[in-house]
Design a protein around this motif. Structure first.
Motif, mmCIF file in Angstrom:
data_model
loop_
_atom_site.group_PDB
_atom_site.id
_atom_site.type_symbol
_atom_site.label_atom_id
_atom_site.label_comp_id
_atom_site.label_asym_id
_atom_site.label_seq_id
_atom_site.Cartn_x
_atom_site.Cartn_y
_atom_site.Cartn_z
ATOM 1 N N ARG A 44 0.827 -1.203 0.000
ATOM 2 C CA ARG A 44 0.000 0.000 0.000
ATOM 3 C C ARG A 44 0.868 1.262 0.000
ATOM 4 O O ARG A 44 0.592 2.219 -0.719
ATOM 5 N N ARG B 1 2.433 1.665 -3.509
ATOM 6 C CA ARG B 1 1.447 2.181 -4.468
ATOM 7 C C ARG B 1 1.205 3.666 -4.249
ATOM 8 O O ARG B 1 1.090 4.444 -5.195
ATOM 9 N N LYS B 2 1.113 4.059 -2.992
ATOM 10 C CA LYS B 2 0.891 5.463 -2.675
ATOM 11 C C LYS B 2 2.057 6.315 -3.166
ATOM 12 O O LYS B 2 1.861 7.381 -3.761
ATOM 13 N N ARG C 166 1.987 6.487 -7.008
ATOM 14 C CA ARG C 166 0.848 7.280 -7.459
ATOM 15 C C ARG C 166 1.178 8.767 -7.363
ATOM 16 O O ARG C 166 0.767 9.553 -8.197
ATOM 17 N N GLU C 167 1.951 9.160 -6.370
ATOM 18 C CA GLU C 167 2.324 10.562 -6.205
ATOM 19 C C GLU C 167 3.414 10.980 -7.173
ATOM 20 O O GLU C 167 3.425 12.099 -7.649
#
Length: 67
Positions: A17, A20-21, A24-25
């Motif tokens: 998680r 992915r975060k 994504r940023e």
């Protein structure tokens, strides 16, 4: 032998998680950075060409007025 293949969602780990975060940023920021670089390059080139055109026109006017 054929197995029944169902697609089950597996639980993501906290590390997945976080990864992915982080991605994504970063990815949208990179795209905007590339866009901003392209825009800056375009505007610099446009200004250079405009200066060259104005110099040519001024030279042509000076030549025609001295004749």
């Amino acid at each position: 032998m054929i197995r029944n293949r169902t697609f089950e969602r597996r639980e993501t780990t906290p590390a997945e998680r976080e990864a992915r975060k982080a991605f994504r940023e970063v990815i949208p920021g990179k795209a905007m950075t590339d866009y901003a670089k392209a825009q800056k390059s375009f505007h610099e080139n446009r200004e250079r060409l405009k200066a060259e055109r104005l110099a040519r026109e001024a030279k042509a006017r000076a030549r025609s007025s001295s004749d």
